[in-house]
Design a protein around this motif. Structure first.
Motif, PDB file in Angstrom:
ATOM      1  N   ASP A  56       0.895  -1.148   0.000  1.00 58.45           N
ATOM      2  CA  ASP A  56       0.000   0.000   0.000  1.00 58.45           C
ATOM      3  C   ASP A  56       0.939   1.204   0.000  1.00 58.45           C
ATOM      4  O   ASP A  56       1.700   1.400   0.957  1.00 58.45           O
ATOM      5  CB  ASP A  56      -0.877  -0.020   1.252  1.00 58.45           C
ATOM      6  N   THR A  58       0.679   4.144   0.616  1.00 58.09           N
ATOM      7  CA  THR A  58       0.533   5.137   1.684  1.00 58.09           C
ATOM      8  C   THR A  58       1.177   4.666   2.985  1.00 58.09           C
ATOM      9  O   THR A  58       1.185   5.407   3.970  1.00 58.09           O
ATOM     10  CB  THR A  58      -0.955   5.453   1.952  1.00 58.09           C
ATOM     11  N   LYS A  59       1.710   3.436   2.996  1.00 58.44           N
ATOM     12  CA  LYS A  59       2.307   2.877   4.208  1.00 58.44           C
ATOM     13  C   LYS A  59       3.818   2.766   4.027  1.00 58.44           C
ATOM     14  O   LYS A  59       4.305   1.921   3.269  1.00 58.44           O
ATOM     15  CB  LYS A  59       1.701   1.510   4.526  1.00 58.44           C
ATOM     16  N   GLU A  60       4.545   3.610   4.757  1.00 57.51           N
ATOM     17  CA  GLU A  60       5.992   3.674   4.579  1.00 57.51           C
ATOM     18  C   GLU A  60       6.681   2.365   4.918  1.00 57.51           C
ATOM     19  O   GLU A  60       7.663   1.983   4.258  1.00 57.51           O
ATOM     20  CB  GLU A  60       6.575   4.811   5.418  1.00 57.51           C
ATOM     21  N   ARG A 102      -6.899  11.833   0.453  1.00 60.39           N
ATOM     22  CA  ARG A 102      -6.571  10.403   0.308  1.00 60.39           C
ATOM     23  C   ARG A 102      -6.055  10.117  -1.098  1.00 60.39           C
ATOM     24  O   ARG A 102      -5.076   9.375  -1.269  1.00 60.39           O
ATOM     25  CB  ARG A 102      -7.811   9.559   0.594  1.00 60.39           C
ATOM     26  N   GLU A 105      -2.560  11.336  -1.431  1.00 62.91           N
ATOM     27  CA  GLU A 105      -1.638  10.452  -0.722  1.00 62.91           C
ATOM     28  C   GLU A 105      -1.267   9.244  -1.573  1.00 62.91           C
ATOM     29  O   GLU A 105      -0.117   8.785  -1.557  1.00 62.91           O
ATOM     30  CB  GLU A 105      -2.248   9.986   0.602  1.00 62.91           C
ATOM     31  N   ILE A 106      -2.232   8.716  -2.311  1.00 61.32           N
ATOM     32  CA  ILE A 106      -1.972   7.538  -3.154  1.00 61.32           C
ATOM     33  C   ILE A 106      -1.319   7.941  -4.470  1.00 61.32           C
ATOM     34  O   ILE A 106      -0.245   7.428  -4.829  1.00 61.32           O
ATOM     35  CB  ILE A 106      -3.285   6.778  -3.421  1.00 61.32           C
ATOM     36  N   GLY A 110       2.422   8.892  -2.347  1.00 64.09           N
ATOM     37  CA  GLY A 110       2.837   7.493  -2.318  1.00 64.09           C
ATOM     38  C   GLY A 110       3.839   7.192  -3.422  1.00 64.09           C
ATOM     39  O   GLY A 110       4.848   6.503  -3.198  1.00 64.09           O
ATOM     40  N   LYS A 113       7.182   8.787  -2.428  1.00 66.17           N
ATOM     41  CA  LYS A 113       7.872   8.067  -1.359  1.00 66.17           C
ATOM     42  C   LYS A 113       8.506   6.783  -1.876  1.00 66.17           C
ATOM     43  O   LYS A 113       9.639   6.440  -1.503  1.00 66.17           O
ATOM     44  CB  LYS A 113       6.886   7.747  -0.226  1.00 66.17           C
ATOM     45  N   THR A 151      -3.838  15.786  -9.088  1.00 61.13           N
ATOM     46  CA  THR A 151      -2.832  14.794  -8.681  1.00 61.13           C
ATOM     47  C   THR A 151      -1.939  14.420  -9.848  1.00 61.13           C
ATOM     48  O   THR A 151      -0.728  14.219  -9.686  1.00 61.13           O
ATOM     49  CB  THR A 151      -3.483  13.512  -8.118  1.00 61.13           C
TER      50      THR A 151
END
Length: 280
Positions: A56, A58-60, A102, A105-106, A110, A113, A151
């Motif tokens: 995912d 969004t999850k580091e 949201r 973020e994706i 995301g 990152k 985005t």
């Protein structure tokens, strides 16, 4: 040496098709998916050259563990395809801030990152290719997709800057800009604003309905899209931007015409905003 690909958003659509074609071509592939059960069939078909990683964006912690797993198994990452993303429909005024955040973020943070986690690997190799899947809506926007476009405009600008930073390091960068393809993007993969405003019925709501109603009948073929992406990676001189689909090609060129008309019409005013040359 067989290149190692890392593709995100492989549960369905272009991402899944691309992963299958890349593996069939003899490359090694890490498939990123929020639920790896969605790609278990691919792993079963290519147990030696495929790797599935729970991701995912969004999850580091999942970003870090994914990159570590890939380099542990394959020793390198040659191609990163940032394909994971979601859509959202609604006029600017109707759109919910929580859903918009949201989506950013994706679709953007995301992606950034994950790229930052992969860049040290590619810098050490002095080689690599990063492909960011944006959209024609990252070059041209329409009613009902303003925040989605935002985005993707962000991804396009980010991609252009990144390409100039890493080119001296042997790393190539390409933005992939599809138009409408026959995937779930306009169906279950995109949420929409729950409340509508009558004044936007003829613009945002009409375009949203057109997009929704066209789901499953889009002109874009995911198989051909995957083939085009592989062709770009195998090219000695890949483009900074690749348009996918006739609608994308026409939309981008219409935008060029509109931009030039505006810029030329206001050229005197634009240039006149500088200090006079004798005072510079």
């Amino acid at each position: 040496m067989s290149k190692v690909w890392f593709i995100t958003g492989t549960s369905s659509g272009i991402g899944k098709e691309l992963a299958q074609q890349v593996l069939a071509a003899g490359y090694q592939v890490a498939l990123g998916a929020r639920n790896t059960n969605d790609v278990a069939d691919i792993l079963a078909a290519y147990p030696e050259t495929a790797l599935t990683v729970t991701l995912d964006v969004t999850k580091e912690d999942e970003i870090v563990s994914s990159v570590n797993a890939i380099t542990s198994k394959f020793g390198r990452i040659d191609v990163l395809v940032n394909n994971a993303g979601i859509g959202y429909f609604g006029s600017i005024e109707e759109s919910e801030e929580s859903e918009v955040r949201r989506m950013f973020e994706i679709n953007f943070f995301g992606l950034a990152k994950l790229t930052n986690q992969v860049l040290p690997v590619m810098r050490a190799q002095r080689s690599g290719h990063i492909l960011n899947v944006t959209s024609i809506l990252g070059l041209v926007s329409y009613p009902a997709v303003g925040f989605y476009s935002a985005t993707k405009f962000a991804v396009d600008g980010y991609t252009e800057s990144l390409s100039k930073e890493v080119a001296p390091l042997g790393i190539k960068v390409t933005a992939i800009a599809p138009s409408s393809f026959r995937t779930d993007w306009a169906g279950r993969s995109a949420n929409e604003a729950p409340n509508t405003i009558e004044d936007y019925k003829a613009t945002a709501e009409a375009n949203k309905n057109n997009i929704r109603n066209g789901s499953g009948k889009q002109a874009g073929d995911p198989v051909r899209a995957a083939q085009a992406i592989i062709k770009v990676v195998e090219s000695e001189n890949p483009p900074l931007r690749l348009l996918l689909g006739e609608a994308s090609y026409k939309g981008a060129n219409n935008k060029l015409t509109t931009l030039k008309a505006d810029y030329d019409a206001w050229a005197e005013t634009s240039v006149g905003a500088d200090f006079p040359k004798e005072q510079a």
